[in-house]
Design a protein around this motif. Sequence first.
Motif, PDB file in Angstrom:
ATOM      1  N   THR A 169       0.838  -1.211   0.000  1.00 15.32           N
ATOM      2  CA  THR A 169       0.000   0.000   0.000  1.00 15.32           C
ATOM      3  C   THR A 169       0.869   1.256   0.000  1.00 15.32           C
ATOM      4  OG1 THR A 169      -1.808  -1.147   1.144  1.00 15.32           O
ATOM      5  CG2 THR A 169      -1.796   1.263   1.237  1.00 15.32           C
ATOM      6  N   LYS A 170       1.959   1.237   0.753  1.00  8.28           N
ATOM      7  CA  LYS A 170       2.876   2.383   0.760  1.00  8.28           C
ATOM      8  C   LYS A 170       3.494   2.584  -0.620  1.00  8.28           C
ATOM      9  CE  LYS A 170       4.083   2.164   5.678  1.00  8.28           C
ATOM     10  NZ  LYS A 170       5.154   1.870   6.663  1.00  8.28           N
ATOM     11  N   ALA A 171       3.861   1.478  -1.289  1.00  6.42           N
ATOM     12  CA  ALA A 171       4.423   1.597  -2.644  1.00  6.42           C
ATOM     13  C   ALA A 171       3.385   2.173  -3.597  1.00  6.42           C
ATOM     14  CB  ALA A 171       4.902   0.228  -3.125  1.00  6.42           C
ATOM     15  N   LYS A 172       2.141   1.758  -3.430  1.00  2.10           N
ATOM     16  CA  LYS A 172       1.053   2.290  -4.266  1.00  2.10           C
ATOM     17  C   LYS A 172       0.928   3.805  -4.077  1.00  2.10           C
ATOM     18  CE  LYS A 172      -3.908   2.787  -4.044  1.00  2.10           C
ATOM     19  NZ  LYS A 172      -5.145   2.429  -3.343  1.00  2.10           N
ATOM     20  N   LYS A 173       0.969   4.258  -2.843  1.00  3.39           N
ATOM     21  CA  LYS A 173       0.831   5.695  -2.575  1.00  3.39           C
ATOM     22  C   LYS A 173       2.025   6.467  -3.127  1.00  3.39           C
ATOM     23  CE  LYS A 173      -2.072   5.151   1.539  1.00  3.39           C
ATOM     24  NZ  LYS A 173      -2.143   5.312   3.014  1.00  3.39           N
ATOM     25  N   ARG A 174       3.230   5.910  -2.959  1.00  2.00           N
ATOM     26  CA  ARG A 174       4.420   6.588  -3.504  1.00  2.00           C
ATOM     27  C   ARG A 174       4.359   6.675  -5.010  1.00  2.00           C
ATOM     28  NH1 ARG A 174       7.287   3.798   0.611  1.00  2.00           N
ATOM     29  NH2 ARG A 174       7.648   2.077  -0.841  1.00  2.00           N
ATOM     30  N   ALA A 175       3.696   5.706  -5.631  1.00  2.00           N
ATOM     31  CA  ALA A 175       3.571   5.711  -7.098  1.00  2.00           C
ATOM     32  C   ALA A 175       2.517   6.700  -7.567  1.00  2.00           C
ATOM     33  CB  ALA A 175       3.237   4.308  -7.589  1.00  2.00           C
ATOM     34  N   GLY A 176       1.827   7.351  -6.648  1.00  2.00           N
ATOM     35  CA  GLY A 176       0.814   8.334  -7.020  1.00  2.00           C
ATOM     36  C   GLY A 176      -0.512   7.720  -7.418  1.00  2.00           C
ATOM     37  N   ILE A 177      -0.756   6.471  -7.042  1.00  2.00           N
ATOM     38  CA  ILE A 177      -2.016   5.791  -7.368  1.00  2.00           C
ATOM     39  C   ILE A 177      -3.009   6.075  -6.246  1.00  2.00           C
ATOM     40  CG2 ILE A 177      -3.107   3.572  -7.858  1.00  2.00           C
ATOM     41  CD1 ILE A 177      -0.285   2.559  -8.677  1.00  2.00           C
ATOM     42  N   THR A 178      -4.064   6.786  -6.579  1.00  2.00           N
ATOM     43  CA  THR A 178      -4.995   7.257  -5.542  1.00  2.00           C
ATOM     44  C   THR A 178      -6.327   6.523  -5.526  1.00  2.00           C
ATOM     45  OG1 THR A 178      -5.816   8.976  -7.046  1.00  2.00           O
ATOM     46  CG2 THR A 178      -3.977   9.570  -5.585  1.00  2.00           C
ATOM     47  N   ASP A 179      -6.557   5.650  -6.481  1.00  2.00           N
ATOM     48  CA  ASP A 179      -7.830   4.936  -6.548  1.00  2.00           C
ATOM     49  C   ASP A 179      -8.004   4.068  -5.304  1.00  2.00           C
ATOM     50  OD1 ASP A 179     -10.051   3.402  -7.087  1.00  2.00           O
ATOM     51  OD2 ASP A 179      -9.455   2.892  -9.139  1.00  2.00           O
ATOM     52  N   PRO A 180      -9.001   4.351  -4.448  1.00  2.00           N
ATOM     53  CA  PRO A 180      -9.171   3.567  -3.216  1.00  2.00           C
ATOM     54  C   PRO A 180      -9.613   2.136  -3.467  1.00  2.00           C
ATOM     55  CG  PRO A 180     -11.026   5.073  -3.523  1.00  2.00           C
ATOM     56  CD  PRO A 180     -10.015   5.415  -4.567  1.00  2.00           C
ATOM     57  N   GLU A 181     -10.138   1.852  -4.666  1.00  2.00           N
ATOM     58  CA  GLU A 181     -10.579   0.496  -4.983  1.00  2.00           C
ATOM     59  C   GLU A 181      -9.408  -0.433  -5.296  1.00  2.00           C
ATOM     60  OE1 GLU A 181     -13.799  -0.769  -5.002  1.00  2.00           O
ATOM     61  OE2 GLU A 181     -14.195   1.092  -3.947  1.00  2.00           O
ATOM     62  N   LEU A 182      -8.237   0.133  -5.525  1.00  2.00           N
ATOM     63  CA  LEU A 182      -7.059  -0.673  -5.823  1.00  2.00           C
ATOM     64  C   LEU A 182      -6.312  -0.979  -4.524  1.00  2.00           C
ATOM     65  CD1 LEU A 182      -5.768   1.091  -9.051  1.00  2.00           C
ATOM     66  CD2 LEU A 182      -7.027  -1.065  -8.881  1.00  2.00           C
ATOM     67  N   THR A 183      -6.150  -2.259  -4.241  1.00  3.06           N
ATOM     68  CA  THR A 183      -5.503  -2.730  -3.030  1.00  3.06           C
ATOM     69  C   THR A 183      -4.402  -3.713  -3.404  1.00  3.06           C
ATOM     70  OG1 THR A 183      -6.928  -4.670  -2.754  1.00  3.06           O
ATOM     71  CG2 THR A 183      -7.759  -2.552  -1.888  1.00  3.06           C
ATOM     72  N   PRO A 184      -3.604  -4.182  -2.445  1.00  2.00           N
ATOM     73  CA  PRO A 184      -2.618  -5.207  -2.781  1.00  2.00           C
ATOM     74  C   PRO A 184      -3.232  -6.426  -3.462  1.00  2.00           C
ATOM     75  CG  PRO A 184      -2.077  -4.266  -0.668  1.00  2.00           C
ATOM     76  CD  PRO A 184      -3.389  -3.657  -1.076  1.00  2.00           C
ATOM     77  N   HIS A 185      -4.481  -6.748  -3.142  1.00  4.75           N
ATOM     78  CA  HIS A 185      -5.153  -7.880  -3.788  1.00  4.75           C
ATOM     79  C   HIS A 185      -5.379  -7.608  -5.278  1.00  4.75           C
ATOM     80  CE1 HIS A 185      -7.210 -11.721  -3.333  1.00  4.75           C
ATOM     81  NE2 HIS A 185      -8.181 -11.279  -4.102  1.00  4.75           N
ATOM     82  N   SER A 186      -5.337  -6.329  -5.662  1.00  2.90           N
ATOM     83  CA  SER A 186      -5.515  -5.971  -7.067  1.00  2.90           C
ATOM     84  C   SER A 186      -4.369  -6.480  -7.931  1.00  2.90           C
ATOM     85  CB  SER A 186      -5.666  -4.457  -7.222  1.00  2.90           C
ATOM     86  OG  SER A 186      -6.835  -3.991  -6.564  1.00  2.90           O
ATOM     87  N   LEU A 187      -3.222  -6.805  -7.313  1.00  2.00           N
ATOM     88  CA  LEU A 187      -2.141  -7.437  -8.078  1.00  2.00           C
ATOM     89  C   LEU A 187      -2.587  -8.814  -8.552  1.00  2.00           C
ATOM     90  CD1 LEU A 187       0.874  -6.457  -5.811  1.00  2.00           C
ATOM     91  CD2 LEU A 187       0.549  -5.740  -8.192  1.00  2.00           C
ATOM     92  N   ARG A 188      -3.291  -9.529  -7.698  1.00  2.00           N
ATOM     93  CA  ARG A 188      -3.834 -10.836  -8.089  1.00  2.00           C
ATOM     94  C   ARG A 188      -4.895 -10.667  -9.169  1.00  2.00           C
ATOM     95  NH1 ARG A 188      -4.776 -16.144  -6.547  1.00  2.00           N
ATOM     96  NH2 ARG A 188      -6.952 -16.808  -6.421  1.00  2.00           N
ATOM     97  N   HIS A 189      -5.717  -9.622  -9.042  1.00  2.00           N
ATOM     98  CA  HIS A 189      -6.707  -9.345 -10.078  1.00  2.00           C
ATOM     99  C   HIS A 189      -6.027  -9.029 -11.408  1.00  2.00           C
ATOM    100  CE1 HIS A 189     -10.198  -8.233  -7.127  1.00  2.00           C
ATOM    101  NE2 HIS A 189      -9.757  -9.466  -6.982  1.00  2.00           N
ATOM    102  N   ALA A 190      -4.920  -8.308 -11.341  1.00  2.00           N
ATOM    103  CA  ALA A 190      -4.178  -7.991 -12.569  1.00  2.00           C
ATOM    104  C   ALA A 190      -3.611  -9.269 -13.186  1.00  2.00           C
ATOM    105  CB  ALA A 190      -3.055  -7.006 -12.264  1.00  2.00           C
ATOM    106  N   PHE A 191      -3.150 -10.170 -12.351  1.00  2.00           N
ATOM    107  CA  PHE A 191      -2.642 -11.468 -12.813  1.00  2.00           C
ATOM    108  C   PHE A 191      -3.711 -12.203 -13.618  1.00  2.00           C
ATOM    109  CE2 PHE A 191      -2.337 -16.073 -11.726  1.00  2.00           C
ATOM    110  CZ  PHE A 191      -1.101 -16.366 -12.274  1.00  2.00           C
ATOM    111  N   GLY A 192      -4.911 -12.332 -13.038  1.00  2.00           N
ATOM    112  CA  GLY A 192      -5.989 -13.042 -13.724  1.00  2.00           C
ATOM    113  C   GLY A 192      -6.463 -12.323 -14.968  1.00  2.00           C
ATOM    114  N   THR A 193      -6.601 -11.011 -14.869  1.00  2.00           N
ATOM    115  CA  THR A 193      -7.083 -10.221 -15.994  1.00  2.00           C
ATOM    116  C   THR A 193      -6.129 -10.280 -17.175  1.00  2.00           C
ATOM    117  OG1 THR A 193      -8.240  -8.692 -14.520  1.00  2.00           O
ATOM    118  CG2 THR A 193      -7.742  -7.895 -16.739  1.00  2.00           C
ATOM    119  N   ASP A 194      -4.824 -10.142 -16.903  1.00  2.30           N
ATOM    120  CA  ASP A 194      -3.851 -10.121 -17.988  1.00  2.30           C
ATOM    121  C   ASP A 194      -3.671 -11.502 -18.612  1.00  2.30           C
ATOM    122  OD1 ASP A 194      -3.638  -7.466 -17.494  1.00  2.30           O
ATOM    123  OD2 ASP A 194      -1.612  -7.511 -16.671  1.00  2.30           O
ATOM    124  N   LEU A 195      -3.871 -12.577 -17.838  1.00  2.00           N
ATOM    125  CA  LEU A 195      -3.841 -13.915 -18.421  1.00  2.00           C
ATOM    126  C   LEU A 195      -4.993 -14.089 -19.406  1.00  2.00           C
ATOM    127  CD1 LEU A 195      -2.973 -16.224 -15.368  1.00  2.00           C
ATOM    128  CD2 LEU A 195      -1.489 -15.615 -17.287  1.00  2.00           C
TER     129      LEU A 195
END
Length: 292
Positions: A206-232
Amino acid sequence: MPDIHSLDLFAAYQRGKNLADNTIRNRHSILTTLRATTGKTLFEVTTLDLRLFVGRQGLKAGSRRTCRQALVAYFRFALEEGFRDDDPAARLASVQVPKGEPRPFSPEQVDAMLLSGAYRKTRAMILLGYYQGFRVSSIAPVHGRDIDLLAHRIRTVGKGGKIRSLPLHPVIAELAETMPKDDYWFPARKGQTGHIKPAAVTNLITKAKKRAGITDPELTPHSLRHAFGTDLVEADVDIRVVQELMMHESLSTTQIYTRVSERRQREGIRALQPREIPQHSGRHASPQGSAA
């Protein structure tokens, strides 16, 4: 026996069923919160107390369902063990949870987090979330012995405490060369033994997300798993393969990822071939062969 001691027995009972440590911890937290909220012991609470607890404001549908599941499991155990003469959770209504939509990070956002100044181990957590589709509960306990570089496999524990062996992504194989071979990748801090807690993984990503300037509250560390499934799915990987890689028990869970591909939607709509469209209705055209 004090009710608080029954929680220790309940934890042992769940470990005996091979439930995941994260599930056991979450249920313990829910039950201790119930005690604090009601001001009663677990041997005193009523069905009404449980209904008010599950229905309290501020909980999302998924959290309500998890809460109810914890109560049903504990009070069934308490009844079977003779701690209570009744089961106050038996008449709790089931919780309807609408099917969720994936909330994936975009590839650009994943890159931004990796380039955000995150430390090496935080970057490793991000890579495990994206390239292996791991939940934070699977990232936290990764051990060097879980990696088999010869077979290109990685061992992890899925939901329900099931041990799974999955294909190792080349990026993670390369990462493994720089990580401990016979120890936890993310050891506990402050002199504690074992590995860090899943909550610590959540905080660091979450800290890395904030440092990256990503402000969408719907995006969480679990969203990495969602990105995994979506991109597959976006890469046209067979949905059954995606199911196995994501360790989903049901294909219907995996199928939510098929609904997010805009490219597939565009290709689908274009599958209908264009046809010649008349410019006029033709109603006022002179009949062929009519008399002058």
